[in-house]
Design a protein around this motif. Structure first.
Motif, mmCIF file in Angstrom:
data_model
loop_
_atom_site.group_PDB
_atom_site.id
_atom_site.type_symbol
_atom_site.label_atom_id
_atom_site.label_comp_id
_atom_site.label_asym_id
_atom_site.label_seq_id
_atom_site.Cartn_x
_atom_site.Cartn_y
_atom_site.Cartn_z
ATOM 1 N N LEU A 8 -78.534 31.044 11.966
ATOM 2 C CA LEU A 8 -79.307 30.928 13.196
ATOM 3 C C LEU A 8 -78.638 29.954 14.163
ATOM 4 C CD1 LEU A 8 -81.821 31.594 14.863
ATOM 5 C CD2 LEU A 8 -82.981 29.706 13.671
ATOM 6 N N ALA A 9 -78.179 28.827 13.668
ATOM 7 C CA ALA A 9 -77.506 27.842 14.526
ATOM 8 C C ALA A 9 -76.270 28.450 15.173
ATOM 9 C CB ALA A 9 -77.132 26.605 13.718
ATOM 10 N N VAL A 10 -75.472 29.170 14.395
ATOM 11 C CA VAL A 10 -74.261 29.811 14.932
ATOM 12 C C VAL A 10 -74.648 30.854 15.979
ATOM 13 C CG1 VAL A 10 -72.319 31.320 14.347
ATOM 14 C CG2 VAL A 10 -72.857 29.356 12.889
ATOM 15 N N LYS A 11 -75.675 31.642 15.683
ATOM 16 C CA LYS A 11 -76.119 32.687 16.611
ATOM 17 C C LYS A 11 -76.558 32.086 17.950
ATOM 18 C CE LYS A 11 -79.515 36.357 17.082
ATOM 19 N NZ LYS A 11 -80.701 36.994 16.533
ATOM 20 N N VAL A 12 -77.320 30.988 17.889
ATOM 21 C CA VAL A 12 -77.805 30.351 19.116
ATOM 22 C C VAL A 12 -76.641 29.823 19.954
ATOM 23 C CG1 VAL A 12 -79.101 28.364 19.997
ATOM 24 C CG2 VAL A 12 -80.095 29.812 18.219
ATOM 25 N N VAL A 13 -75.673 29.183 19.301
ATOM 26 C CA VAL A 13 -74.515 28.646 20.038
ATOM 27 C C VAL A 13 -73.717 29.780 20.669
ATOM 28 C CG1 VAL A 13 -72.315 27.414 19.803
ATOM 29 C CG2 VAL A 13 -74.371 26.529 18.688
ATOM 30 N N ILE A 14 -73.529 30.861 19.940
ATOM 31 C CA ILE A 14 -72.775 32.001 20.486
ATOM 32 C C ILE A 14 -73.513 32.632 21.662
ATOM 33 C CG2 ILE A 14 -71.993 34.351 19.976
ATOM 34 C CD1 ILE A 14 -71.222 33.340 17.175
ATOM 35 N N ILE A 24 -67.308 23.474 19.208
ATOM 36 C CA ILE A 24 -68.555 23.175 18.503
ATOM 37 C C ILE A 24 -68.640 24.002 17.222
ATOM 38 C CG2 ILE A 24 -71.076 23.408 18.604
ATOM 39 C CD1 ILE A 24 -70.827 22.781 21.649
ATOM 40 N N LEU A 25 -68.324 25.290 17.337
ATOM 41 C CA LEU A 25 -68.388 26.171 16.168
ATOM 42 C C LEU A 25 -67.342 25.789 15.126
ATOM 43 C CD1 LEU A 25 -69.007 29.621 17.890
ATOM 44 C CD2 LEU A 25 -70.636 28.275 16.534
ATOM 45 N N GLU A 26 -66.156 25.398 15.551
ATOM 46 C CA GLU A 26 -65.120 24.967 14.605
ATOM 47 C C GLU A 26 -65.556 23.705 13.861
ATOM 48 O OE1 GLU A 26 -62.214 26.241 13.500
ATOM 49 O OE2 GLU A 26 -62.694 28.054 14.634
ATOM 50 N N HIS A 27 -66.129 22.768 14.594
ATOM 51 C CA HIS A 27 -66.602 21.531 13.962
ATOM 52 C C HIS A 27 -67.749 21.833 12.991
ATOM 53 C CE1 HIS A 27 -67.131 17.256 13.479
ATOM 54 N NE2 HIS A 27 -68.418 17.377 13.767
ATOM 55 N N PHE A 28 -68.652 22.703 13.412
ATOM 56 C CA PHE A 28 -69.773 23.081 12.544
ATOM 57 C C PHE A 28 -69.267 23.767 11.281
ATOM 58 C CE2 PHE A 28 -73.478 25.898 11.535
ATOM 59 C CZ PHE A 28 -74.365 24.883 11.216
ATOM 60 N N LYS A 29 -68.268 24.612 11.433
ATOM 61 C CA LYS A 29 -67.664 25.290 10.277
ATOM 62 C C LYS A 29 -67.102 24.260 9.292
ATOM 63 C CE LYS A 29 -63.767 28.331 9.220
ATOM 64 N NZ LYS A 29 -62.675 29.107 9.814
ATOM 65 N N ARG A 30 -66.437 23.235 9.832
ATOM 66 C CA ARG A 30 -65.870 22.178 8.994
ATOM 67 C C ARG A 30 -66.973 21.427 8.246
ATOM 68 N NH1 ARG A 30 -65.041 17.083 10.645
ATOM 69 N NH2 ARG A 30 -63.951 15.795 9.165
ATOM 70 N N LEU A 31 -68.075 21.131 8.941
ATOM 71 C CA LEU A 31 -69.189 20.432 8.306
ATOM 72 C C LEU A 31 -69.827 21.274 7.203
ATOM 73 C CD1 LEU A 31 -70.927 18.809 11.411
ATOM 74 C CD2 LEU A 31 -69.531 17.671 9.665
ATOM 75 N N VAL A 32 -69.964 22.570 7.447
ATOM 76 C CA VAL A 32 -70.530 23.466 6.425
ATOM 77 C C VAL A 32 -69.617 23.499 5.206
ATOM 78 C CG1 VAL A 32 -71.054 25.892 5.900
ATOM 79 C CG2 VAL A 32 -71.868 24.864 8.029
#
Length: 113
Positions: A8-14, A24-32
């Motif tokens: 859901l978070a990825v969908k909202v950002v996209i 933002i998505l790259e950083h989020f991917k790293r955190l996941v």
């Protein structure tokens, strides 16, 4: 980590495409990925572990790291004996090979003096 919430978070950002959303998505991917690694335990042993040994080790690790660990057990004859456990960036090496290596290093230090 709740997979539905991550999606859901990825969908909202996209959908909203804020400035720098790719970063933002790259950083989020790293955190996941870091969170997944923190919840994954890779246990290496020289010989296969019995179901009782696996259950005991699982119980001890969950006592330290909390419930919900993903455990994988691997056989690694080069350890000679003992265990090596990787959880995220933590490594616990109680293998015979590691002890021999430490002993070898201490002999080298002794000879240099």
């Amino acid at each position: 980590m709740d997979e539905a919430k991550v999606r859901l978070a990825v969908k909202v950002v996209i959908e909203k495409k804020p400035r720098g959303y790719v970063a933002i998505l790259e950083h989020f991917k790293r955190l996941v990925k870091l969170e997944q690694d923190r919840r994954t335990a890779r246990i290496e042993s020289a010989v296969p572990l019995s179901p009782e040994q696996r259950a005991g080790l699982s119980s001890k690790l969950e006592g330290i790291y909390g419930k919900g660990l993903n455990l994988s057990f691997e056989q690694n004859p080069s350890l000679l004996g003992g265990l090596r456990v990787h959880i995220g960036s933590d490594v616990y090496d109680g293998s015979v090979a590691s002890r021999f290596a430490g002993l070898g290093r201490s002999f080298l230090k002794f000879q240099i003096r």
